[in-house]
Write a protein that holds these residues in place. Structure first.
Motif, mmCIF file in Angstrom:
data_model
loop_
_atom_site.group_PDB
_atom_site.id
_atom_site.type_symbol
_atom_site.label_atom_id
_atom_site.label_comp_id
_atom_site.label_asym_id
_atom_site.label_seq_id
_atom_site.Cartn_x
_atom_site.Cartn_y
_atom_site.Cartn_z
ATOM 1 N N VAL A 222 0.859 -1.195 0.000
ATOM 2 C CA VAL A 222 0.000 0.000 0.000
ATOM 3 C C VAL A 222 0.886 1.233 0.000
ATOM 4 O O VAL A 222 1.908 1.269 0.689
ATOM 5 N N SER A 223 0.518 2.239 -0.794
ATOM 6 C CA SER A 223 1.205 3.534 -0.735
ATOM 7 C C SER A 223 0.152 4.617 -0.588
ATOM 8 O O SER A 223 -0.995 4.456 -1.004
ATOM 9 N N ALA A 224 0.550 5.737 0.013
ATOM 10 C CA ALA A 224 -0.388 6.835 0.246
ATOM 11 C C ALA A 224 0.369 8.153 0.159
ATOM 12 O O ALA A 224 1.592 8.196 0.331
ATOM 13 N N ASP A 225 -0.354 9.237 -0.092
ATOM 14 C CA ASP A 225 0.291 10.550 -0.169
ATOM 15 C C ASP A 225 0.186 11.277 1.169
ATOM 16 O O ASP A 225 0.197 12.503 1.228
ATOM 17 N N SER A 226 0.112 10.526 2.247
ATOM 18 C CA SER A 226 0.005 11.087 3.592
ATOM 19 C C SER A 226 0.840 10.253 4.551
ATOM 20 O O SER A 226 0.707 9.034 4.602
ATOM 21 N N PHE A 227 1.725 10.935 5.299
ATOM 22 C CA PHE A 227 2.487 10.227 6.322
ATOM 23 C C PHE A 227 1.604 9.864 7.515
ATOM 24 O O PHE A 227 1.790 8.818 8.138
ATOM 25 N N THR A 228 0.650 10.727 7.843
ATOM 26 C CA THR A 228 -0.123 10.517 9.064
ATOM 27 C C THR A 228 -1.038 9.303 8.991
ATOM 28 O O THR A 228 -1.469 8.794 10.029
ATOM 29 N N VAL A 229 -1.345 8.816 7.789
ATOM 30 C CA VAL A 229 -2.213 7.635 7.700
ATOM 31 C C VAL A 229 -1.427 6.332 7.742
ATOM 32 O O VAL A 229 -2.019 5.262 7.891
ATOM 33 N N LEU A 230 -0.102 6.392 7.621
ATOM 34 C CA LEU A 230 0.685 5.160 7.554
ATOM 35 C C LEU A 230 0.473 4.253 8.766
ATOM 36 O O LEU A 230 0.290 3.038 8.596
ATOM 37 N N PRO A 231 0.511 4.777 10.011
ATOM 38 C CA PRO A 231 0.277 3.870 11.141
ATOM 39 C C PRO A 231 -1.088 3.185 11.088
ATOM 40 O O PRO A 231 -1.213 2.016 11.468
ATOM 41 N N PHE A 232 -2.105 3.895 10.613
ATOM 42 C CA PHE A 232 -3.439 3.303 10.547
ATOM 43 C C PHE A 232 -3.520 2.220 9.473
ATOM 44 O O PHE A 232 -4.354 1.316 9.560
ATOM 45 N N LEU A 233 -2.650 2.299 8.470
ATOM 46 C CA LEU A 233 -2.656 1.303 7.399
ATOM 47 C C LEU A 233 -1.896 0.028 7.766
ATOM 48 O O LEU A 233 -1.936 -0.946 7.022
ATOM 49 N N VAL A 234 -1.186 0.045 8.902
ATOM 50 C CA VAL A 234 -0.550 -1.186 9.356
ATOM 51 C C VAL A 234 -1.409 -1.903 10.399
ATOM 52 O O VAL A 234 -1.196 -3.093 10.667
ATOM 53 N N VAL A 235 -2.355 -1.189 11.001
ATOM 54 C CA VAL A 235 -3.188 -1.779 12.052
ATOM 55 C C VAL A 235 -3.977 -2.966 11.496
ATOM 56 O O VAL A 235 -4.569 -2.896 10.415
ATOM 57 N N GLU A 245 10.111 9.682 13.658
ATOM 58 C CA GLU A 245 9.820 9.381 15.061
ATOM 59 C C GLU A 245 8.938 10.443 15.719
ATOM 60 O O GLU A 245 8.045 10.107 16.501
ATOM 61 N N ARG A 246 9.167 11.719 15.425
ATOM 62 C CA ARG A 246 8.339 12.751 16.055
ATOM 63 C C ARG A 246 6.866 12.564 15.695
ATOM 64 O O ARG A 246 5.986 12.769 16.538
ATOM 65 N N LEU A 247 6.598 12.196 14.456
ATOM 66 C CA LEU A 247 5.216 11.956 14.052
ATOM 67 C C LEU A 247 4.689 10.676 14.692
ATOM 68 O O LEU A 247 3.533 10.627 15.157
ATOM 69 N N ALA A 248 5.512 9.641 14.713
ATOM 70 C CA ALA A 248 5.075 8.376 15.311
ATOM 71 C C ALA A 248 4.678 8.576 16.768
ATOM 72 O O ALA A 248 3.690 8.000 17.238
ATOM 73 N N ARG A 249 5.431 9.406 17.501
ATOM 74 C CA ARG A 249 5.114 9.656 18.905
ATOM 75 C C ARG A 249 3.778 10.379 19.056
ATOM 76 O O ARG A 249 3.075 10.186 20.052
ATOM 77 N N LEU A 250 3.434 11.217 18.092
ATOM 78 C CA LEU A 250 2.135 11.901 18.138
ATOM 79 C C LEU A 250 0.990 10.924 17.879
ATOM 80 O O LEU A 250 -0.077 11.020 18.496
ATOM 81 N N LEU A 251 1.210 9.980 16.961
ATOM 82 C CA LEU A 251 0.122 9.123 16.505
ATOM 83 C C LEU A 251 -0.050 7.852 17.325
ATOM 84 O O LEU A 251 -1.104 7.220 17.270
ATOM 85 N N VAL A 252 0.963 7.485 18.110
ATOM 86 C CA VAL A 252 0.878 6.226 18.852
ATOM 87 C C VAL A 252 -0.240 6.265 19.889
ATOM 88 O O VAL A 252 -0.741 5.229 20.317
ATOM 89 N N ALA A 253 -0.666 7.462 20.271
ATOM 90 C CA ALA A 253 -1.746 7.585 21.246
ATOM 91 C C ALA A 253 -3.113 7.293 20.632
ATOM 92 O O ALA A 253 -4.072 7.024 21.353
#
Length: 319
Positions: A222-235, A245-253
């Motif tokens: 899967v590819s997307a034009d958004s970094f912020t959706v990447l964690p949701f696409l692995v769930v 990492e700075r973004l991952a720390r924001l989204l892990v919550a």
């Protein structure tokens, strides 16, 4: 071509003609009569030795050269507008102006939000507009920078333009919290065999290009034009994703994922604000760059909870 011999008003007329593809509408748009607009079109046709607009049935279409000039003329007009609106003095507390910054959603979330808060406090009349980084950024960066106030992008992707340093970050992997195949650590074999989620084009990130030197080609599912959706696409999947990492720390919550160290020395990320030399001495842009650098230093000083030596490298939402 001697620029001094050109009538720059023809640039405005050319843009209107190419975009409207109608002499009457083009004239109305820039405040010229139909005869005056027809005269401008005649001068442009002589200059380019091309019809630019050709009649097809009951309407006009652009010639091949007209199509080429369409984007160039728009960029030239934008550049001229920015050139002639440059200011010798700028009072952020009193001025009203809009700055357009091209950025990924990652940079907006990690840096742009803090910049917007700072501008809100210090310059209430200033508006910020963030637009998405286009896929072909490397090929068209000169044109892009000539029509905007800046580009937020890390080093290693573009060059040959002035830049203001902002903050540092590093790459980590995110996987589903309940990933069935991954324990406390990732291995290079995991990177080679598991499916990936990536941002836009797979090899845009230098940290991904490094894998080619290690003989690993990511299996992009899967590819997307958004970094912020990447964690949701692995769930809920076996996929992995490389995320700042700075973004991952924001989204892990908000996403049930784990953050894992890369199993190789991933090149760090240095974010910068890139800009066109036409802005160099503009007081308003100098203020923007200085404010961005100040906010970047503040972001840089915010500790991201990296993985210490001996730590298994697992971070869950409850950590």
């Amino acid at each position: 071509m001697n620029l001094a011999s050109l009538d720059l008003n023809l640039v405005v007329a050319l843009r209107a003609l190419l975009e409207e593809r109608n002499v009457t509408r083009a004239g109305r748009r820039i405040g010229l009569s139909q005869p005056a607009m027809s005269a401008a079109l005649a001068r442009l046709r002589r200059h380019f030795d091309d019809d630019l607009l050709s009649r097809v049935g009951g309407h006009y279409e652009l010639t091949a050269l007209g199509q080429v000039l369409l984007d160039r003329t728009s960029a030239a007009c934008d550049l001229l507008e920015r050139l002639f609106t440059s200011q010798a003095d700028f009072d952020p507390a009193r001025e009203e102006r809009e700055f357009t910054l091209v950025s990924s959603d990652y940079a907006v979330a990690v840096f742009g939000a803090e910049l917007a808060r700072t501008v809100h406090r210090e310059a209430p009349g200033i508006r910020l507009r963030f637009t998405q980084t286009p896929p072909g950024i490397v090929e068209g960066v000169g044109t892009l920078l000539s029509t905007t106030d800046g580009l937020l992008i890390p080093h290693g992707i573009i060059s040959d333009h002035p830049a203001t340093e902002l903050y540092r970050d590093r790459w980590v992997f995110v996987v589903a919290e309940d990933h069935p195949d991954i324990g406390d650590r990732l291995t290079l074999d995991d990177l080679a065999r598991l499916p990936w989620v990536t941002y836009q084009r797979t090899y845009d990130a230098p940290a991904v290009r490094q894998l080619g030197m290690l003989g690993i080609e990511p299996k992009v599912e899967v590819s997307a034009d958004s970094f912020t959706v990447l964690p949701f696409l692995v769930v809920g999947t076996r996929r992995i994703a490389l995320v700042q990492e700075r973004l991952a720390r924001l989204l892990v919550a908000v996403a049930p994922v784990r953050i894992l160290e890369a199993p190789y020395e991933a090149v760090p990320l240095q974010e910068a604000l890139w800009w066109h030399p036409v802005h160099t001495h503009d007081a308003a842009h100098i203020w923007l760059r200085e404010t961005a650098a100040r906010v970047g230093a503040m972001v840089d000083g915010q500790v991201i909870h990296g993985v210490d030596e001996g730590d298994p490298g697992v971070r869950s939402p409850g950590d």
